[in-house]
Design a protein around this motif. Structure first.
Motif, mmCIF file in Angstrom:
data_model
loop_
_atom_site.group_PDB
_atom_site.id
_atom_site.type_symbol
_atom_site.label_atom_id
_atom_site.label_comp_id
_atom_site.label_asym_id
_atom_site.label_seq_id
_atom_site.Cartn_x
_atom_site.Cartn_y
_atom_site.Cartn_z
ATOM 1 N N SER A 382 0.799 -1.027 -0.284
ATOM 2 C CA SER A 382 0.013 -0.018 0.332
ATOM 3 C C SER A 382 0.738 1.050 -0.393
ATOM 4 C CB SER A 382 -1.743 0.085 1.231
ATOM 5 O OG SER A 382 -1.763 0.925 1.098
ATOM 6 N N ASN A 385 2.200 1.779 -3.265
ATOM 7 C CA ASN A 385 1.461 2.156 -4.509
ATOM 8 C C ASN A 385 1.758 3.810 -3.866
ATOM 9 O OD1 ASN A 385 1.096 -0.140 -5.376
ATOM 10 N ND2 ASN A 385 -0.582 -1.159 -4.588
ATOM 11 N N ASP A 386 1.202 4.580 -3.090
ATOM 12 C CA ASP A 386 1.068 5.578 -2.376
ATOM 13 C C ASP A 386 2.026 6.483 -3.184
ATOM 14 O OD1 ASP A 386 -1.538 4.948 -1.590
ATOM 15 O OD2 ASP A 386 -0.957 4.401 0.050
ATOM 16 N N ALA A 389 1.865 6.227 -6.979
ATOM 17 C CA ALA A 389 0.815 7.709 -7.585
ATOM 18 C C ALA A 389 0.878 9.180 -7.701
ATOM 19 C CB ALA A 389 -0.384 7.068 -6.780
ATOM 20 N N VAL A 433 -1.647 1.171 -10.590
ATOM 21 C CA VAL A 433 -2.718 2.202 -9.617
ATOM 22 C C VAL A 433 -3.000 3.035 -10.397
ATOM 23 C CG1 VAL A 433 -1.163 1.523 -7.360
ATOM 24 C CG2 VAL A 433 -0.261 3.447 -9.337
ATOM 25 N N GLY A 435 -6.238 4.126 -11.329
ATOM 26 C CA GLY A 435 -7.367 5.317 -10.595
ATOM 27 C C GLY A 435 -6.603 6.333 -9.099
ATOM 28 N N GLN A 436 -5.746 5.511 -8.931
ATOM 29 C CA GLN A 436 -5.067 6.227 -8.336
ATOM 30 C C GLN A 436 -4.110 7.471 -8.788
ATOM 31 O OE1 GLN A 436 -2.657 4.494 -4.394
ATOM 32 N NE2 GLN A 436 -3.831 2.772 -4.521
ATOM 33 N N GLU A 439 -6.450 10.211 -9.677
ATOM 34 C CA GLU A 439 -7.444 11.097 -8.926
ATOM 35 C C GLU A 439 -6.310 12.097 -8.273
ATOM 36 O OE1 GLU A 439 -10.192 11.205 -7.553
ATOM 37 O OE2 GLU A 439 -10.835 9.821 -8.923
ATOM 38 N N ARG A 440 -5.065 11.687 -7.788
ATOM 39 C CA ARG A 440 -4.018 12.783 -7.742
ATOM 40 C C ARG A 440 -3.747 13.515 -8.573
ATOM 41 N NH1 ARG A 440 -1.181 11.311 -3.055
ATOM 42 N NH2 ARG A 440 -1.514 8.976 -1.940
ATOM 43 N N HIS A 443 -6.345 16.064 -7.991
ATOM 44 C CA HIS A 443 -5.641 17.300 -6.741
ATOM 45 C C HIS A 443 -4.085 18.038 -7.036
ATOM 46 C CE1 HIS A 443 -5.281 17.696 -2.720
ATOM 47 N NE2 HIS A 443 -4.272 17.764 -3.087
#
Length: 660
Positions: A382, A385-386, A389, A433, A435-436, A439-440, A443
């Motif tokens: 996790s 992935n963060d 992304a 990743v 989708g992440q 989204e980022r 943002h």
């Protein structure tokens, strides 16, 4: 603190969230200083009270009739329900309270009703999706006919633009229930169990009698005041006390942002605060774009991006050569962690079957160790992935800012399903990743007024970006041994474009977005901008012309061919060498190599910036050219930006000539 945000002419309000940490607290009545552990303990007591009431509300109203009534927005008397979930639940008469002799104030009940109401409202979409799938159950669940696909999309509200992967996953879930029970489920409330409540305190549902937040003299810090219990089962209001908690604001929160009450939650013994804030940002435009950045997805090359420009005459030309975001090493590590996690989960499941209900089984300790290790591997995946992304999204937005683009067109892969590629390939595609990243990307792009629009991905890598003729794919010429079809060739003799297929794809994506920008719509659910369909008339104009017209030098013969001697050049000069600054006249250099280099290398005369290294002082190693700041041993130099035509760098004037 004022709750009104001043806005300019080209600005709009945007609400974002940042993560803060509560390191300590002070009890205002007694002056007692609470450590991080003591503060987490008191917050944990409050979250236990709230989650208990949330579980009670969800268990009582997890039914189709109640969810339909709450989602309809109208109560039994025909009056519109309030937008706040806790007020809507109170209008419907869905009350909650603590068990036993525990005493809490009304704001604690508000937080429980707000959390339960949000969960019940979110179940409405899943209920409609499941009802549409069950009502149009196909003869073969794993393979629908075109007529069955049309029927299921018509039965689902908004199903015409719903990704097929969502319908397939819900179909597999219903099929698993049918295999276990011998029948189809009645609705989603029979298909899914009652959801568990999250342990958190949504302070946004409270007012100043439960929590307040205010800025101090330091713009980088705020003071959060909140009422917390002094015991796990408070018997009276005297068992509640005000606690002041200073919070350091993250650097992502602007100084002039309006702060809202955060949401408190406990993570690994620490109290985290999700700080919601509203600040002014430039307004993003839906249309009227002239410079756009196209982003294409890849498997090994995660992102390929480049900018194009729309001219007044309707022509589209590239701005620079584009770039790639390569993350092969990170993705390889991600796949290794995935395989390790699957292995650990398989072993823990086997141990669980062997242990069964025996609490004193010899394998119980081993099972606990493996379960903890599997949890740690999942946490590492996790975090990886963060980080990936965030890095990929930051790179994409920086490319758009550098190119001066006002919009980013991203390939929409929500409906992409790899078929016939093998199990390993499909797993790798599903573990990315994307989708992440999107989204980022939304943002970060909203902070600078850049719109992010998803476009259909159909035929972006298949057709030539300059003439729309289907391309021929083959192995890359510089890597003939690497499997795959990365290189694309245009068979049109009048075009002749060739290059990496990902480089052609981002050109096609950006050109398609610019020509279809009037077809951009904003989704009501999340506010994302999307182009849902491709129009053939507009697609015919989505061609990227070369930035400069290629010209070929006229090589026609204008005179006699120059006569060249067949005698090879001598290995040594037969005449004496000219007089040098040192040594007698007529002395030739020994051998074939020169005795020394009187000129510094070309890199030493370049214009050097802050990346140069200092002149070494040791005698053992002195890189040639470092005296003038060539830097990095003459092997590394910064490449100028390629978004605009490269301007020649002025050479420093040479003042070593004669004074006369």
């Amino acid at each position: 603190m004022s709750r009104r945000l001043p806005l300019g002419a080209e600005e709009t309000a945007r609400t974002a969230c940042a993560r803060g940490l509560l390191r300590a607290g002070v009890v205002e009545k007694t002056g007692e200083v609470l450590s991080a552990a003591a503060l987490a303990r008191r917050v944990g007591w409050a979250t236990d009270l709230v989650s208990g009431m949330v579980s009670e509300l969800l268990g009582e109203h997890w039914k189709a009739a109640d969810v339909e009534l709450l989602a309809s927005g109208v109560d039994g008397a025909g009056r519109a329900l309030p937008s706040n979930a806790w007020m809507a639940l109170r209008r419907l008469g869905w009350a909650a309270g603590p068990t036993g002799s525990v005493r809490v104030n009304d704001r604690i009940v508000r937080m429980a009703q707000e959390q339960a109401g949000r969960t019940l409202r979110s179940a409405k979409w899943r209920a409609d999706l499941t009802a549409g799938v069950i009502a149009t159950w196909p003869a073969e669940p794993g393979r629908r006919t075109p007529q069955e696909w049309d029927a299921v999309r018509e039965a689902i509200p908004g199903g015409r633009h719903l990704p097929s992967s969502v319908i397939r996953s819900r179909t597999r879930q219903v099929a698993a229930f049918a295999r276990g029970h011998g029948r189809l489920p009645a609705d989603v409330f029979e298909l899914e169990a009652t959801p568990r409540s999250a342990r958190m305190l949504p302070l946004a549902a409270c007012d100043g009698q439960q929590a307040t937040i205010a800025r101090g003299d330091d713009p980088g810090r705020v003071l959060l005041r909140v009422q917390l219990p002094t015991r796990p089962d408070p018997r009276s209001y005297a068992d509640w006390a005000w606690v002041a908690c200073p919070i350091a604001l993250p650097p992502t929160v602007p100084p002039g942002a309006v702060l809202h009450l955060p949401t408190l939650r406990i993570h690994r013994g620490r109290v985290l605060a999700d700080l919601a804030h509203t600040h002014a940002v430039p307004t993003t435009r839906r249309t009227g774009h002239t410079v756009a950045l196209g982003v294409d997805w890849g498997l090994n090359t995660l992102l390929s991006a480049g900018a194009v420009r729309l001219h007044d005459d309707g022509t589209i030309t590239p701005v620079g050569a584009g770039g790639m975001f390569r993350a092969a090493g990170v993705l390889a590590r991600q796949h290794r962690l995935r395989r390790e996690g699957e292995h650990l989960h398989a072993k823990t499941d086997q141990y669980a079957r062997l242990i069964a209900d025996h609490t004193q089984h010899p394998l119980a300790a081993r099972h606990h160790v493996l379960a903890e290790e599997a949890r740690r591997v999942c946490a590492r995946r996790s975090n990886l992935n963060d980080a990936l992304a965030a890095s990929a999204a930051r790179w994409s937005v920086d490319q758009a800012i550098t190119a001066g683009a006002s919009v980013i067109y991203v390939e929409d892969l929500r409906s992409m399903e790899a078929r016939g590629m093998g199990r390993n390939h499909n797993t790798r595609m599903s573990q990315t990743v994307r989708g992440q990243i999107v989204e980022r990307m939304r943002h970060l792009a909203a902070e600078v007024g850049i719109a992010v629009v998803t476009v259909p991905a159909r035929n972006t890598s298949k057709h030539c970006p300059q003439c729309l003729v289907p391309l021929r794919h083959r192995k890359a010429p510089d890597r003939p041994t690497v499997p795959g079809w990365k290189w694309a060739l245009c068979p049109n003799p009048e075009c002749g474009w060739q290059g990496d297929r990902d480089q052609g794809a981002w050109r096609r994506i950006a050109a398609r977005g610019l020509t279809h920008q009037n077809k951009t719509v904003t989704e009501r659910a999340g506010g994302a901008m999307v182009i849902r369909s491709v129009v053939d008339k507009l697609e015919a104009r989505a061609v990227v012309e070369p930035a400069t017209t290629p010209t070929r030098r006229d090589r026609s013969k204008t005179g006699p061919t120059r006569r060249r001697t067949t005698r090879p050049a001598p290995r040594r000069r037969r005449a004496p060498s000219p007089t040098g600054p040192s040594g007698p006249a007529g002395k030739r250099p020994e051998g074939h190599a020169h005795t020394g280099q009187r000129r510094l290398p070309r890199a030493a005369h370049r214009h050097q910036g802050v990346t140069t290294i200092s002149t070494p002082t040791t005698r053992r190693h002195r890189p040639r050219g470092a005296a003038l700041g060539a830097g990095f041993h003459l092997h590394t130099h910064a490449t100028p930006p390629r978004w605009e035509p490269i301007q020649p760098i002025p050479q420093p004037a040479d003042h070593t000539g004669s004074l006369s």
